[in-house]
Design a protein around this motif. Structure first.
Motif, PDB file in Angstrom:
ATOM      1  N   ASP A 194      -2.408 -13.066  -3.811  1.00 47.70           N
ATOM      2  CA  ASP A 194      -2.638 -13.315  -5.029  1.00 47.70           C
ATOM      3  C   ASP A 194      -2.683 -11.907  -6.378  1.00 47.70           C
ATOM      4  O   ASP A 194      -3.287 -12.036  -6.745  1.00 47.70           O
ATOM      5  CB  ASP A 194      -4.223 -13.970  -4.796  1.00 47.70           C
ATOM      6  N   GLY A 195      -1.239 -11.554  -6.408  1.00 47.41           N
ATOM      7  CA  GLY A 195      -1.364 -10.735  -7.575  1.00 47.41           C
ATOM      8  C   GLY A 195      -1.930  -9.286  -7.672  1.00 47.41           C
ATOM      9  O   GLY A 195      -1.785  -8.655  -8.682  1.00 47.41           O
ATOM     10  N   LYS A 196      -2.354  -8.636  -6.855  1.00 49.49           N
ATOM     11  CA  LYS A 196      -3.473  -7.727  -6.124  1.00 49.49           C
ATOM     12  C   LYS A 196      -3.211  -7.095  -4.856  1.00 49.49           C
ATOM     13  O   LYS A 196      -2.919  -8.048  -3.810  1.00 49.49           O
ATOM     14  CB  LYS A 196      -4.519  -8.587  -6.033  1.00 49.49           C
ATOM     15  N   PRO A 197      -3.051  -5.393  -4.882  1.00 50.72           N
ATOM     16  CA  PRO A 197      -3.412  -5.152  -4.026  1.00 50.72           C
ATOM     17  C   PRO A 197      -4.478  -5.373  -3.175  1.00 50.72           C
ATOM     18  O   PRO A 197      -5.513  -5.751  -3.728  1.00 50.72           O
ATOM     19  CB  PRO A 197      -3.480  -3.889  -3.973  1.00 50.72           C
ATOM     20  N   SER A 198      -4.512  -6.064  -1.838  1.00 51.16           N
ATOM     21  CA  SER A 198      -4.970  -6.139  -0.860  1.00 51.16           C
ATOM     22  C   SER A 198      -5.123  -5.125   0.722  1.00 51.16           C
ATOM     23  O   SER A 198      -4.000  -5.237   0.858  1.00 51.16           O
ATOM     24  CB  SER A 198      -5.803  -7.341  -0.672  1.00 51.16           C
ATOM     25  N   VAL A 199      -6.425  -4.924   1.613  1.00 51.03           N
ATOM     26  CA  VAL A 199      -5.661  -4.788   2.689  1.00 51.03           C
ATOM     27  C   VAL A 199      -5.363  -6.099   3.298  1.00 51.03           C
ATOM     28  O   VAL A 199      -4.394  -5.952   4.828  1.00 51.03           O
ATOM     29  CB  VAL A 199      -7.540  -4.720   3.595  1.00 51.03           C
ATOM     30  N   LEU A 200      -5.526  -7.267   2.660  1.00 55.45           N
ATOM     31  CA  LEU A 200      -4.918  -7.558   3.821  1.00 55.45           C
ATOM     32  C   LEU A 200      -2.877  -7.772   3.763  1.00 55.45           C
ATOM     33  O   LEU A 200      -2.562  -8.884   4.447  1.00 55.45           O
ATOM     34  CB  LEU A 200      -4.803  -9.773   3.110  1.00 55.45           C
ATOM     35  N   GLY A 201      -2.352  -7.753   2.811  1.00 55.60           N
ATOM     36  CA  GLY A 201      -1.133  -7.320   2.594  1.00 55.60           C
ATOM     37  C   GLY A 201      -0.589  -6.388   3.023  1.00 55.60           C
ATOM     38  O   GLY A 201       0.608  -6.247   3.308  1.00 55.60           O
ATOM     39  N   SER A 202      -1.663  -5.580   4.125  1.00 52.84           N
ATOM     40  CA  SER A 202      -0.664  -4.719   5.247  1.00 52.84           C
ATOM     41  C   SER A 202      -0.421  -5.707   6.521  1.00 52.84           C
ATOM     42  O   SER A 202      -0.298  -6.493   6.551  1.00 52.84           O
ATOM     43  CB  SER A 202      -1.246  -3.514   5.646  1.00 52.84           C
ATOM     44  N   SER A 203       1.167  -5.152   6.744  1.00 52.10           N
ATOM     45  CA  SER A 203       1.732  -6.399   7.820  1.00 52.10           C
ATOM     46  C   SER A 203       0.837  -6.098   8.884  1.00 52.10           C
ATOM     47  O   SER A 203       1.392  -7.368   9.353  1.00 52.10           O
ATOM     48  CB  SER A 203       3.002  -5.401   8.122  1.00 52.10           C
ATOM     49  N   ASP A 204       0.208  -5.466   9.016  1.00 47.35           N
ATOM     50  CA  ASP A 204      -0.717  -5.288  10.482  1.00 47.35           C
ATOM     51  C   ASP A 204      -1.496  -7.016  10.378  1.00 47.35           C
ATOM     52  O   ASP A 204      -2.146  -7.810  11.305  1.00 47.35           O
ATOM     53  CB  ASP A 204      -1.598  -4.056  11.032  1.00 47.35           C
ATOM     54  N   TYR A 205      -1.658  -7.326   8.681  1.00 46.29           N
ATOM     55  CA  TYR A 205      -2.213  -7.959   8.764  1.00 46.29           C
ATOM     56  C   TYR A 205      -2.040  -9.872   8.131  1.00 46.29           C
ATOM     57  O   TYR A 205      -2.485 -10.372   8.819  1.00 46.29           O
ATOM     58  CB  TYR A 205      -3.360  -8.403   7.407  1.00 46.29           C
ATOM     59  N   LEU A 206      -0.793  -9.200   8.179  1.00 42.52           N
ATOM     60  CA  LEU A 206       0.012 -10.470   7.728  1.00 42.52           C
ATOM     61  C   LEU A 206      -0.347 -11.614   8.779  1.00 42.52           C
ATOM     62  O   LEU A 206       0.037 -13.010   8.516  1.00 42.52           O
ATOM     63  CB  LEU A 206       1.231 -10.291   7.189  1.00 42.52           C
ATOM     64  N   GLU A 207       0.085 -11.357  10.230  1.00 40.01           N
ATOM     65  CA  GLU A 207      -0.106 -12.014  11.403  1.00 40.01           C
ATOM     66  C   GLU A 207      -1.026 -13.048  11.098  1.00 40.01           C
ATOM     67  O   GLU A 207      -1.092 -14.169  12.136  1.00 40.01           O
ATOM     68  CB  GLU A 207       0.838 -11.892  12.068  1.00 40.01           C
ATOM     69  N   GLN A 208      -2.273 -12.623  10.462  1.00 41.70           N
ATOM     70  CA  GLN A 208      -3.452 -12.951  10.769  1.00 41.70           C
ATOM     71  C   GLN A 208      -3.646 -14.124   9.678  1.00 41.70           C
ATOM     72  O   GLN A 208      -4.753 -14.759  10.023  1.00 41.70           O
ATOM     73  CB  GLN A 208      -5.002 -12.446  10.589  1.00 41.70           C
ATOM     74  N   ILE A 209      -2.421 -14.284   8.768  1.00 40.71           N
ATOM     75  CA  ILE A 209      -3.486 -15.186   8.068  1.00 40.71           C
ATOM     76  C   ILE A 209      -2.663 -16.791   8.564  1.00 40.71           C
ATOM     77  O   ILE A 209      -1.425 -16.706   8.301  1.00 40.71           O
ATOM     78  CB  ILE A 209      -2.276 -15.204   6.868  1.00 40.71           C
TER      79      ILE A 209
END
Length: 812
Positions: A194-209
């Motif tokens: 959503d246009g901002k840095p986030s913990v979700l933005g790390s590659s470790d979390y992308l497969e969780q979205i």
């Protein structure tokens, strides 16, 4: 540190105080000589004016960018004033009516700045007002010179996937089977949520979205100084869904895939008067098998083979993910609004593998390995937006805080070791962005951004005794701390220096502090630095349908905690992985020339690009023993990436749409010798092709077929092999367009697999790997809602169609 931060913020306050203090009415000043657009919106059946219709103007340079707009009055008439010079696409939307796009481009020049487009006729949708029905076909890819957008809802093959898998469908983006993301062949890309840095933005979390939680994916290949300079190849922005229709509405979607794969999504929103709220929940359960084979030969100093190893690994992993997002907005008046948002994510994974190894003597050993991982992430954000009489003037202040923690175990039968893993990540972000028109043709954008990021990873190691008991081995313990602080400010001036000639020039300054510590040994690693990041772009419009642009920006890639952590991953004892705490940031100069041309049913966007990277970071592999390979990261002397890209969108017939992208590049790595004494220099060409076809079969039915191919690519000490994947999707609208049935098949030919060849003077290894990819999904989604109170105290309209084209204008 605190004094520096305080002075940094105080230095910026006069700009924003002046912005806030300007009188709202601005009486007595001469109105800027900018565009005026007028017209009237009427009903097709009654020929009456339609009140509250939304008229939106989108920039032709980027048709996803809303510039300004207005609401029609009680008679359907509208007038939009103070429109910046330029070319625009006009869209009209009203709940209960089909969306309308004005067929001609509207342009405003100093000698022709008043336009009247007459009467626009809207056709009523088939449903009553209290039923939300969203119909109409959306483009999968919207390409522009500054950025391109990938519409997830229009991709029939997105069912049952996650953010990482979705990225492989986006033009110019490649994702290998290890989950490594690259843009135009460069793996250093920055990911925003959503246009901002986030913990979700790390590659470790992308497969969780889950894909059902994603609205679109934006790609910005050469960002201006307004954006963070991180990401050598550019920025990927993943926009999560936020329902924005007036009234109360909802959506539910369920899907099931072969091999015990299930997904559920529920979205609800309510918009009444000055208040709006939305919430989305997604659940994903996924089980997949995997297999890999690795054959290695080790050499002596004369090149003779001294040992061989043939390893096979088979296994499966199970993943379960929950994601919840919510947002609450309140509009105090037409100039001031505030939004509070939140995200929560929970994820767990179990992985089991069986490894079989055959050495040069024919001896066979087998072992069972088990891995478990659980993590949670929470984020809260708050933003304030102030609009002014001049729609080109804007102030936004935002802050966010996200935190994630993870835990798990690793049980390696191959080495008789057991690891207990604990870790957490924290990120805080504060940002101010202000836009101020400068005369008739120019504007100033300025702001500040503070990003604080920290993490801790703790590995506790055990050896397994012959009786199965665990014995602590402190020699293998690893406790790693990471802290990064970025303080930045930017200024950007843009506008038309001549008719049809636009210039953007910006400067961003950053002070960075990167600190890490290996607590188990007491070693500390600090790297503070100050850097200036300029950007420049100039674009020339030749006619209503073509544009040429040159752009430059300076980029940076800062190594993350995983790349720095010296912990040795022993999940595969013959192929070890380790971070490098001595890694330094890499910097790049990025140049790009882009051209876009539109015809009646075809749009072509092309670009030639060149990136020069200093102190380049790359993954390298070398032999640490006759039967063991170590993979880590290193700074090379320099590297270049030169290539060209072509993106096409075409409506061949009334029933056939096709879009595709082609990317060709030449990479050069010039490096030092690694620990084994091997020169890391290498070079080579590679290319990728993606084609997507969409066919309208009959009323409410469509078929989608896509294919992508990545050619072999050279890397230091090796080469990645080619990869091919196909996807099919069939969709049917049902229940008077309120429901959608989708059948999709990923990799129907079961050909998606990867391979990599690594070598130096001491060894050569070939490895191929495959994960379950041939999967069939069936899904059903249903949209519902009550809109009868949307225009409290106002006249109601007939129909029941909603549109998101006015969402940016109406919601806040």
């Amino acid at each position: 540190m605190s004094n520096k931060l305080l002075l940094f913020i105080l230095s910026l306050l006069p700009t924003f105080t002046w912005a806030q203090g300007r009188p709202q009415g601005m009486e007595g000043r001469e109105r800027p000589k900018i565009g005026v657009l007028g017209g009237q919106i009427i009903d097709e059946q009654t020929s009456e004016g339609l009140a509250f219709a939304t008229i939106s103007l989108f920039s032709m340079r980027d048709t996803t960018k809303l510039v300004t707009g207005a609401l029609a009055d009680d008679e359907g008439k509208f007038s939009i004033n103070e429109i910046p010079f330029g070319r625009y696409q006009v869209k009209v939307s009203l709940v209960g009516y089909d969306n309308y796009t004005y067929p001609n481009m509207i342009g405003f020049k100093p000698d022709n700045y008043k336009k009247y487009i007459g009467k626009i006729i809207l056709s009523s949708s088939a449903q009553e007002l209290n039923e939300v029905v969203v119909v109409g076909e959306q483009e999968i890819v919207s390409a522009g010179l500054e950025k391109r957008s990938f519409n997830v809802a229009a991709d029939l093959g997105s069912t049952g996937s996650d953010a990482l898998q979705l990225l492989s469908n986006v033009p110019s983006i490649d994702v290998d089977l290890d989950g490594n993301i690259s843009l135009r062949g460069n793996s250093n890309v920055k990911i925003f949520i959503d246009g901002k840095p986030s913990v979700l933005g790390s590659s470790d979390y992308l497969e969780q979205i889950p894909s059902e939680s994603i609205e679109s994916i934006e790609v910005i290949t050469n960002p201006s100084a307004k954006y963070s300079p991180e990401g050598m190849s550019g920025i990927l922005n993943i926009k999560l869904k936020k329902e924005k229709l007036k009234g109360t509405q909802g959506m539910v979607k369920v899907s099931a895939g072969t091999g015990d794969k299930y997904n559920t999504t529920l979205g609800l929103s309510h918009y009444q008067g000055k208040f709006n709220v939305n919430a989305n929940y997604s659940f994903r359960s996924d089980q997949r098998w995997m297999e890999s084979n690795a054959y290695r030969e080790s050499f002596d100093e004369n090149g003779n083979i001294i040992s061989t190893s043939d390893q096979n690994s088979t296994g499966n992993h199970t993943r379960n993910a929950h994601m919840f997002t919510t947002g609450i907005g309140y509009q105090f008046n037409k100039y001031n609004s505030i939004t509070l948002g939140g995200k929560f994510n929970s994820f767990n994974m179990d992985r089991k593998t069986l490894q079989t190894n055959i050495d040069q003597n024919g001896s066979t050993t087998t072992s069972d390995n088990f891995m478990n991982n659980e993590n949670q992430m929470a984020e809260v954000s708050l933003s304030y937006q102030k609009k002014f009489v001049n729609p080109a003037q804007n102030l936004e202040i935002s802050a966010s805080y996200s935190e994630g923690n993870n835990g798990g175990t690793q049980d390696f039968g191959s080495t008789q070791t057991f690891n207990d893993i604990r870790g957490d990540m924290k990120m805080a972000n504060f940002q101010i962005d202000y836009t101020q028109p400068l005369g008739d043709r120019f504007k100033l954008e300025a702001g500040t951004m503070i990003t604080l990021n920290s993490s801790e990873e703790d590995f506790i190691a055990y050896n397994r005794a012959s009786d199965g008991s665990l014995i602590r081995d402190t020699r293998l313990d690893n406790n790693f701390l990471y802290d990064q602080q970025i303080y930045a400010a930017y200024g950007l001036v843009s506008g038309e220096v001549l008719p049809s000639l636009r210039v953007d020039a910006g400067l961003r300054i950053e002070q960075a502090y990167i600190n890490s510590e290996l607590k188990t040994t007491g070693e500390a690693f600090d790297y503070p630095y100050f850097k200036i990041y300029p950007s420049f772009a100039i674009s020339k419009t030749f006619d209503n349908e073509s544009e040429l642009m040159f752009s430059y920006s300076k980029r940076v890639n800062r190594p993350n905690h995983r790349m720095l952590n010296p912990y040795i991953d022993q999940s595969n004892p013959e192929n070890l992985r380790q971070g490098n705490p001595y890694l330094e940031p890499e910097f790049a100069d990025s140049y790009e020339i882009g051209y876009t041309k539109s015809w009646n049913k075809l749009t072509l966007t092309g670009a030639v690009y060149h990136k020069y990277t200093d102190n380049a970071i790359t993954r390298v592999s070398y032999a640490v023993a006759a039967d063991t390979i170590m993979s880590t990261y290193a700074n090379l002397a320099q590297g270049t990436n030169t290539g060209f890209e072509l993106i096409a969108n075409s409506q061949l017939t009334s029933w056939w749409n096709i879009d595709g992208s082609f990317n060709y590049f030449y990479q050069v790595y010039e490096g030092h010798e690694d620990e084994s004494g091997t020169d890391l220099s290498n070079s080579g060409t590679s290319w990728s092709l993606k084609v997507n076809n969409r066919f309208n079969l009959w009323k409410g039915a469509s078929l989608q077929a896509s294919v992508s191919y990545n050619a072999p690519k050279q890397v230091p000490t090796g080469e990645f092999g080619s990869m091919t994947i196909m996807n099919l999707g069939l969709q049917q609208k049902v229940l008077q367009n309120r429901g959608t049935l989708t059948l999709s098949v990923s990799d129907p030919l079961d050909i998606w697999q990867g391979n990599v060849y690594n070598y130096d003077e001491t060894y050569a290894q070939y490895r191929d790997f495959k994960r379950e990819s041939q999967i069939a999904y069936i899904s059903f989604s249903y949209t519902f809602g009550e809109l009868k109170n949307a225009f409290s105290g106002k006249r109601k309209s007939k129909g029941g169609k909603g549109s998101d084209s006015s969402s940016d204008y109406d919601l806040y």
